[in-house]
Write an enzyme that holds these catalytic residues in place. Sequence first.
Site: not given
Ligand code: LLP
Length: 421
Positions: A278, A348
């Site tokens: 997570p 900008c």
């Molecule tokens: N494991 C892997 C292999 C991942 O690629 C990611 C996130 C996570 C775990 C963690 O995922 P989470 O639990 O945070 O959803 N910048 C985007 C989110 C990109 C997520 C990338 N990978 C946003 O601001 O929504």
Amino acid sequence: QHCFTKSEDGYLCCEGRKVQDVMETVERSPFYLYSKSQITRNFEAYREALEGLNSIIGYAIKANNNLQILEHLRKLGCGAVLVSGNELRLALHAGFNPTRCIFNGNGKTLEDLVLAAQEGVFVNIDSEFDLDNIVAAARIAGKKVNALLRINPDVDPQVHPYVATGNKNSKFGIRNEKLQWFLDAVKAYSNELKLVGVHCHLGSTITKVDIFKDAAVIMLNYIDQIRAQGFEIDYFNMGGGLGIDYYHTGDIIPTPGDLIDTVRELVLSRNLNLIIEPGRSLIANTCCLVNRVIGVKSNGTKNFIVIDGSMSELIRPSLYGAYQHIEFVSPSQPDDEICTFDIVGPVCESTDFLGKDRKLPTPPVGTGLVVHDAGAYCMSMASTYNLKMRPPEYWVEEDGSISKIRHGETFEDHLRFFEGL
Ligand code: LLP
């Protein structure tokens, strides 16, 4: 219990501290404000959910790499999920136990893999060339790598296409057609690596646990097939991706407990260790970006609240059209006219907005305005575009005091890149 509440006289509080008061004591705005206790509570929700299972909670450092936050999570018992050599270095610096760290990614460099092999972190195999690099790294480091195979289960996560990863045309992981090839290859490299598990990650901001269950069923099927060929598979890494209540509408969002309950029996039935990765669901709701209103203006049919924060500090609305809840830190006055506003920054670009079409009272200049749920993928994605230097970060400690947990970047920091050229 959540860290952000309203006082009886209508002020936004973080763990009982008025955000307005914090604004008056800190050196500049915008700034990020966290609750340390909320981070603890979010972690405890995962720990409780995982009771009765052998597990690793691997915090996805990309969501927020503040060193103080990392040390806090590590002390609570977290492992770490890394996607670059520098994230690995930072995790080691923060004291994470390497055997509770997982190195992910579709473009890991040989140099970074050598470090991972030396340190003994789990490494996910993402492709044919990635396997070659992992084998080469193991030879250079003189260490056998514990590897997991990232299999792309082709499950639709039902999220914005930019944060979907587990569908078949994604750049991540391998497809099942290639599974046998990888198993044969791994067997041939038994001196360099041991296949200990499989990994998948479906995407991010997922709000239906059935999606995780569908993927787990598929993945455990692969584990059965792989075990049948004599591999000792001990780990199922189900990835991250649990969403949060960005809309603040009271919709029921699955909890870590709901998430783990959907896979618990499957994991127990195969006697597996569960790894979970997570990011957002551990850290997003522990923080807001605090800004000041610079002014209010209208053009055509649009009204704008212009604030000092922008897409440079918080890019999710601009990049994904993401919704993050916005409110003022102080109560409005009865004669403040309610209008529909876009909340925009000084950068900008017309894509520089933090919120669109929000019904809010017209604020006086200087009013504090927060963007909620800013703990994940906000500061870690901040840039210095337009030379808006990265903001400072603070948290409310368990005793209610305010501590700075990261310095704000300064103009002098920028000039340093050019010194001595
Ligand atoms: N494991 C892997 C292999 C991942 O690629 C990611 C996130 C996570 C775990 C963690 O995922 P989470 O639990 O945070 O959803 N910048 C985007 C989110 C990109 C997520 C990338 N990978 C946003 O601001 O929504």
